[in-house]
Design a protein around this motif. Structure first.
Motif, PDB file in Angstrom:
ATOM      1  N   GLY A 406       0.790  -1.218   0.000  1.00 36.43           N
ATOM      2  CA  GLY A 406       0.000   0.000   0.000  1.00 36.43           C
ATOM      3  C   GLY A 406       0.822   1.267   0.000  1.00 36.43           C
ATOM      4  N   CYS A 407       0.139   2.369   0.230  1.00 35.89           N
ATOM      5  CA  CYS A 407       0.762   3.686   0.332  1.00 35.89           C
ATOM      6  C   CYS A 407       1.399   3.810   1.715  1.00 35.89           C
ATOM      7  CB  CYS A 407      -0.307   4.759   0.128  1.00 35.89           C
ATOM      8  SG  CYS A 407       0.184   6.425   0.568  1.00 35.89           S
ATOM      9  N   ASP A 408       2.637   4.299   1.779  1.00 35.97           N
ATOM     10  CA  ASP A 408       3.358   4.291   3.060  1.00 35.97           C
ATOM     11  C   ASP A 408       3.076   5.514   3.930  1.00 35.97           C
ATOM     12  OD1 ASP A 408       4.683   6.265   1.727  1.00 35.97           O
ATOM     13  OD2 ASP A 408       6.636   5.257   1.697  1.00 35.97           O
ATOM     14  N   ASP A 409       2.124   6.355   3.542  1.00 39.25           N
ATOM     15  CA  ASP A 409       1.780   7.544   4.325  1.00 39.25           C
ATOM     16  C   ASP A 409       1.259   7.114   5.697  1.00 39.25           C
ATOM     17  OD1 ASP A 409       0.534   9.957   5.335  1.00 39.25           O
ATOM     18  OD2 ASP A 409       0.580  10.718   3.291  1.00 39.25           O
ATOM     19  N   ALA A 410       1.826   7.691   6.759  1.00 38.83           N
ATOM     20  CA  ALA A 410       1.459   7.313   8.129  1.00 38.83           C
ATOM     21  C   ALA A 410       0.527   8.326   8.780  1.00 38.83           C
ATOM     22  CB  ALA A 410       2.721   7.161   8.976  1.00 38.83           C
ATOM     23  N   ALA A 411      -0.075   9.223   7.976  1.00 44.07           N
ATOM     24  CA  ALA A 411      -0.884  10.297   8.549  1.00 44.07           C
ATOM     25  C   ALA A 411      -2.192   9.832   9.188  1.00 44.07           C
ATOM     26  CB  ALA A 411      -1.186  11.351   7.479  1.00 44.07           C
ATOM     27  N   PRO A 412      -2.884   8.823   8.632  1.00 44.24           N
ATOM     28  CA  PRO A 412      -4.212   8.508   9.182  1.00 44.24           C
ATOM     29  C   PRO A 412      -4.157   7.777  10.526  1.00 44.24           C
ATOM     30  CG  PRO A 412      -3.955   7.705   6.913  1.00 44.24           C
ATOM     31  CD  PRO A 412      -2.593   8.035   7.420  1.00 44.24           C
ATOM     32  N   TYR A 471      -3.280  -1.408  -4.657  1.00 50.27           N
ATOM     33  CA  TYR A 471      -3.415  -1.091  -3.239  1.00 50.27           C
ATOM     34  C   TYR A 471      -2.742   0.238  -2.899  1.00 50.27           C
ATOM     35  CZ  TYR A 471      -5.416  -5.685  -2.534  1.00 50.27           C
ATOM     36  OH  TYR A 471      -6.243  -6.771  -2.593  1.00 50.27           O
ATOM     37  N   ALA A 472      -1.584   0.480  -3.479  1.00 50.57           N
ATOM     38  CA  ALA A 472      -0.916   1.766  -3.254  1.00 50.57           C
ATOM     39  C   ALA A 472      -1.748   2.908  -3.831  1.00 50.57           C
ATOM     40  CB  ALA A 472       0.477   1.754  -3.879  1.00 50.57           C
ATOM     41  N   ARG A 473      -2.358   2.658  -5.003  1.00 53.64           N
ATOM     42  CA  ARG A 473      -3.199   3.700  -5.615  1.00 53.64           C
ATOM     43  C   ARG A 473      -4.420   3.996  -4.750  1.00 53.64           C
ATOM     44  NH1 ARG A 473      -3.483   1.530 -11.865  1.00 53.64           N
ATOM     45  NH2 ARG A 473      -1.320   0.818 -11.978  1.00 53.64           N
ATOM     46  N   PHE A 474      -5.015   2.937  -4.201  1.00 58.03           N
ATOM     47  CA  PHE A 474      -6.164   3.136  -3.321  1.00 58.03           C
ATOM     48  C   PHE A 474      -5.759   3.972  -2.107  1.00 58.03           C
ATOM     49  CE2 PHE A 474      -7.991  -1.182  -4.807  1.00 58.03           C
ATOM     50  CZ  PHE A 474      -8.647  -0.567  -5.866  1.00 58.03           C
ATOM     51  N   GLY A 475      -4.604   3.667  -1.526  1.00 55.01           N
ATOM     52  CA  GLY A 475      -4.132   4.413  -0.375  1.00 55.01           C
ATOM     53  C   GLY A 475      -3.845   5.868  -0.718  1.00 55.01           C
ATOM     54  N   GLU A 476      -3.185   6.077  -1.852  1.00 54.72           N
ATOM     55  CA  GLU A 476      -2.880   7.445  -2.290  1.00 54.72           C
ATOM     56  C   GLU A 476      -4.162   8.232  -2.554  1.00 54.72           C
ATOM     57  OE1 GLU A 476      -0.464   6.557  -5.633  1.00 54.72           O
ATOM     58  OE2 GLU A 476       1.269   5.922  -4.418  1.00 54.72           O
ATOM     59  N   GLN A 477      -5.157   7.546  -3.142  1.00 54.27           N
ATOM     60  CA  GLN A 477      -6.438   8.203  -3.401  1.00 54.27           C
ATOM     61  C   GLN A 477      -7.119   8.597  -2.099  1.00 54.27           C
ATOM     62  OE1 GLN A 477      -7.714   8.700  -6.730  1.00 54.27           O
ATOM     63  NE2 GLN A 477      -8.959  10.161  -5.578  1.00 54.27           N
TER      64      GLN A 477
END
Length: 653
Positions: A406-412, A471-477
């Motif tokens: 997935g997207c590695d952004d840890a903000a949520p 999955y990464a695209r879903f996370g980025e979206q």
């Protein structure tokens, strides 16, 4: 049997129709068929020239099914036959409130309002009559089916028509409305967005599109659409109200309040707008001003149940005896609508609980829940099946085979759990931290689930079949779409309780996200939910048995996530927060990789808009006011206690 009766009615064989219907009522076991037989019997009585018998038959049916729109319309026809135009209009009006596609009712109302010189009501009736008269018969029929609750049949009929008339505006609008009711939000959004693109000045398509955008939390997009439509329909109240709701959604509370006040300046005798103004003021923390707006709403419309419930839902308002007497009287009046009666019963339950008159309080909670449950077609078994499918398909192998896709952004920071379990408190604690943005209950994960589910209910079975790159695209979206709710803080909260069903998907698309499970002792949690009338969703909460089964399903699935995703979820027990706030706050912040800040202990000082029922409670220091309340109702909660025999840890209140 039903087909025979309809055939006899069409041929004018009314005596035969009556005989067949009466025989069918004696022998038929199916509830839906019984309902239709009683209705056809009333029609046959009227057409046979005995409207008094038809009225008696209809009234018996309405006692069992108060939401039966055609029954109300049939009563209108009966009073026309008896030359009682006022009574006829009253019943036709009720029919249109339940099913706005009943053209015969609108036609009578148009004539009645014209004769009575009620210009405002006449304009509305004429507008509806003209719209419905212009609809192709298949679309009028599908719209009627939708309002009667036959969503699948309406959907099929609408799609059949669109296969031959691909870009028909009214058909596309209706398909979007059906999708909205089916909670197929992604498809409904696509259909309505396409319709608005094709017909940018179509009033009804635009209105439904805005309604959908507000419901799924796309408030920026809603605002843009409102402004576009207001260019075509300057000062149109429906679009101005939608814009005020969108402004509230993005946090521009003052803009929302100003718009409501401007509409009331044109005509202050608008109870619904006073109610909405009250909601906005309450979200802004202006509680006394909100209470004044709610009181104004019911003073204009004395049977406005939602205004009374909104007062009760402040959790601080104390009803006067004269108000309680008026509310009780309204619950016993035939003219009070079912929705108003539901709101009144919940408000009375809260009022009598405050007075410690617990048997009377439970009586009202029970009546409100029974009426609400009768409106819903909720199937708890479907949730239990969802849980089993999540356990079967989101297993250890899935996450082993799809590591870090997935997207590695840890903000949520996701907060999940059941309603009334303390999630708003945890959100307020975290939102008091300088690095964390408090947002709202976001629909983004649920919208993604709808897309993945598709028409064939393929989710979560299809998680192994999706190209891993998605999955990464879903996370980025997700990160991109939620940006509109954020400022410049590095972390933000998504407090959608129902996301607990989809933690496997969240792990795949956002592996570095944090998840907090707000857990509360089952008896407290379930009974608190039973006493709460929710604005939307949470259909499981209107039956004690269903509540218990939902809690157990939730508990089972959370245990599964702990097993297959160790360390991904932090469970925070509400009772532990009450016992030792600082230790739990430090534990939560450490889990989220955040430094300790004293402001999180003084969460009640944090100023922010909160729209959940707990808004006033989390603006006070920690207290135990809600703990163990269920014990006052011990003898009435046998059905609930049977599911949780181990929940004996709380002290007597």
């Amino acid at each position: 049997m039903i087909a025979e009766i309809k055939k006899a009615l069409a041929q004018g064989q009314f005596a035969e129709s009556i005989k067949l219907a009466q025989n069918g009522i004696k022998t038929e076991q199916d509830v839906a068929s019984q309902k239709e037989l009683h209705y056809l019997l009333a029609v046959a009585f009227r057409l046979s020239g005995t409207p008094d018998k038809a009225i008696s038959s209809n009234q018996q049916l309405i006692q069992q099914y108060p939401e039966h729109a055609r029954c109300w319309q049939e009563l209108g026809h009966c009073y026309v036959a008896l030359n009682q135009p006022h009574d006829a209009a009253k019943h036709f009006y009720k029919a249109t409130q339940l099913n706005p596609a009943l053209l015969a009712s609108w036609r009578y109302l148009e004539s009645y309002y014209q004769q009575s010189q009620n210009s405002q009501a006449l304009a509305l009736a004429r507008k509806q009559t003209q719209r419905l008269s212009a609809l192709p018969k298949p679309i009028l029929g599908a719209r009627d089916l939708m309002y009667e609750g036959h969503l699948d049949t309406a959907d099929k009929l609408c799609r059949q028509f669109l296969s031959q008339n691909k870009h028909h505006a009214e058909a596309l609008t209706l398909l979007g409305e059906i999708g909205l009711q089916l909670k197929a939000y992604a498809e409904a959004e696509f259909v309505l967005e396409s319709c608005v693109a094709l017909y940018p000045d179509h009033y009804y398509a635009g209105l439904e599109y805005i309604k959908l955008l507000n419901q799924i939390g796309k408030f920026r997009q809603s605002l843009q659409t409102c402004d576009t439509l207001l260019q075509h329909y300057p000062q149109e109240k429906s679009f101005l109200l939608a814009k005020a709701g969108a402004l509230l959604g993005i946090g521009d509370i003052q803009g929302s309040v100003t718009l409501y006040q401007a509409l009331l300046a044109q005509d202050e005798q608008q109870p619904y707008i006073n109610l909405l103004l009250g909601h906005a003021l309450k979200a802004d923390g202006q509680l006394q001003a909100a209470i004044a707006a709610y009181r104004t709403a019911w003073q204009i419309k004395p049977d406005f149940g939602d205004a009374y419930w909104s007062l009760a839902n402040t959790k601080t308002y104390q009803f006067q005896d004269v108000e309680l007497q008026a509310m009780t009287s309204l619950t016993r009046t035939d003219d009070t609508s079912t929705d108003d009666r539901i709101h009144l019963h919940f408000a009375l339950g809260k009022a009598y609980e405050d007075k410690k008159q617990y048997p009377l309080a439970f009586e009202h909670f029970q009546k409100g829940n029974q009426l609400k449950q009768a409106q819903l077609n909720y199937d708890i078994a479907s949730v239990e099946r969802q849980v089993e499918r999540q356990i079967a398909h989101c297993n250890s192998a899935l996450f082993t085979n799809l590591p870090d896709v997935g997207c590695d952004d840890a903000a949520p920071i996701f907060i999940v759990g059941l309603p009334r379990a303390g999630s708003t408190l945890l959100e307020q604690i975290l939102a008091s931290h300088s690095q964390v943005e408090g947002t709202m209950e976001l629909h983004n994960i649920l919208s993604l689930v709808t897309r993945l589910r598709g028409n064939k209910n393929a989710y979560p079975d299809n998680l192994t079949q999706i190209d891993s790159g998605y999955y990464a695209r879903f996370g980025e979206q997700y990160i991109q779409d939620t940006q509109v709710y954020r400022s410049n803080k590095p972390y933000f909260i998504d407090k959608m309780p129902n996301n607990f069903l989809h933690l496997g998907l969240i792990k795949l698309i956002l592996p570095n996200a944090k998840v907090i499970d707000a857990r509360r002792a089952p008896m407290d949690c379930c009974f608190s939910g039973y006493k709460q009338l929710f604005g939307e969703g949470q259909e499981f909460s209107y039956s004690l048995d269903t509540l218990a089964r939902y809690y157990l399903a939730y508990e089972k699935l959370m245990a599964h996530w702990d097993e297959v995703l160790p360390g991904f979820v932090l469970r925070v027990q509400h009772e532990d927060v009450l016992d030792d706030l600082e230790s739990q706050v430090r534990r939560i912040l450490a889990f989220c990789n955040l430094p300790f800040e004293e402001s999180c202990l003084r969460f009640y000082e944090t100023e922010r808009a909160i729209k959940t029922p707990s808004s006033e409670q989390v603006k006070q220091p920690i207290n135990r006011k809600g703990q163990g309340i269920w014990r006052h109702y011990d003898s009435q909660l046998t059905a609930l206690k049977a599911h949780f025999p181990q929940d004996n840890t709380l002290q007597e209140p």
